[in-house]
Design a protein around this motif. Structure first.
Motif: not given
Length: 332
Positions: A45-69
């Motif tokens: 189960l963990i390996n199904t998301i292992g290669p991508v979970w941290d990349g998916n969180e980039v969307w949140l960081i980018t959304a927060g940065g876009a909102m801030f700017a």
């Protein structure tokens, strides 16, 4: 189209992408103790998301940065008023990320069990609180004439917000179960698909109730059409799962999440955070925005770098597209 409108749409798109991608991450994390009967299955189960979970969180960081700017007033009011829920989300995401990295460092079952619990709670807490947060953003919160939040924590925990949290929890669980059915083989695949169908029934009821309530608060023709589309997409996804068409089932649940988020943003615009005290305190896309020059520079940066990021993430998913199962996990 005005730049403020473009950036409102971009923030909406970023959060939509985050909820679709991180949504199945959260679902897999919450289903870890349910579908993982032993350590090897949990590793699958963990390996199904292992290669991508941290990349998916980039969307949140980018959304927060876009909102801030792009909308600094919106960002400031949101993060000050929702400080405790957002802090809990941040702590949960940190614990979850650490758990993914540290779980395999030692072989003791107790060590792994504790990190599995961190993955579960690190997925469940954000899954609920994001629904609570966005329900409050849509419904409105007590803002004074200076656009400052003057309420308390209890003002955020009303029935509509709690239903929003229950809806996102159900959507992410169903989305995660469908993703596991798509990405695994053997018994795990069959159990994940069966669980997705069971979860989907309750999720459909909660989602329809939440979207119906949403449209009674604030609505327009486009929002009504999007809400109906979200319900139909979820039902279509469940029908595809029942027919063992996991790819179409995942498309259906992803589309349901996308249309549900689009419903909220469409009905919310041109507001970004309504005030429940006085309409004069409401934040809009206009009075919360940065200067036109700032938005212009940001637009050029987005035009250049967004396709690069999307291409890279799409390539990552393509590379790790194959199913995995117990046979791919060593016994030692």
């Amino acid at each position: 189209m005005e730049l403020t409108t473009i950036w409102f749409l971009l923030v909406a798109v970023l959060f939509t992408g985050y909820f679709i991608l991180e949504g199945f991450d959260f679902g897999v994390g919450m289903l870890l103790p349910v579908l993982g009967r032993d350590d090897r299955e949990r590793r699958v189960l963990i390996n199904t998301i292992g290669p991508v979970w941290d990349g998916n969180e980039v969307w949140l960081i980018t959304a927060g940065g876009a909102m801030f700017a792009a909308f600094p007033e919106w960002y400031a009011t949101l993060f000050s008023g929702f400080y405790l829920p957002l802090l809990l989300i941040l702590l949960a995401l940190i614990a979850r990320g650490v758990a993914f990295e540290y779980r395999h460092k030692r072989p003791e079952p107790t060590w792994k069990r504790r990190w599995d619990q961190a993955i579960f709670w690190g997925s469940a807490i954000p899954a609920v609180l994001w629904g609570v947060a966005f329900a409050n953003i849509f419904r409105g919160v007590p803002l004074d004439a200076d656009h400052e939040y003057v309420g308390g924590l209890t003002d955020l925990l009303h029935p509509y917000a709690l239903l929003g949290g229950l809806t996102t929890l159900g959507l992410f669980l169903t989305h995660g179960a469908v993703f596991l059915a798509l990405k695994t083989t053997g018994d795990i695949r069959h159990r994940a698909r069966a669980l997705a169908l069971k979860l989907g029934v309750g999720t459909a009821v909660a989602a329809v109730a939440f979207l119906t309530w949403t449209l009674t608060i604030r609505a327009n023709t486009a929002a009504i059409a999007l809400a109906a589309g979200a319900a139909l997409a979820l039902l279509a996804g469940l029908a595809a799962a029942r027919a063992r068409r996991e790819g179409w089932a995942f498309t259906g649940t992803a589309l349901a999440i996308a249309l549900a988020v689009a419903t909220l943003f469409t009905a919310l615009f041109p507001n970004v955070m309504p005030s429940t005290l006085d309409p004069a305190g409401t934040l809009t896309a206009t009075n919360a925005a940065s200067t036109p020059y700032t938005l212009k520079i940001m637009t050029w940066v987005a035009v250049i770098f967004t396709p690069i990021v999307l291409a890279y993430q799409g390539w990552t998913y393509w590379v790790f597209r194959k199913r995995i199962g117990i046979a791919h996990i060593p016994t030692h």
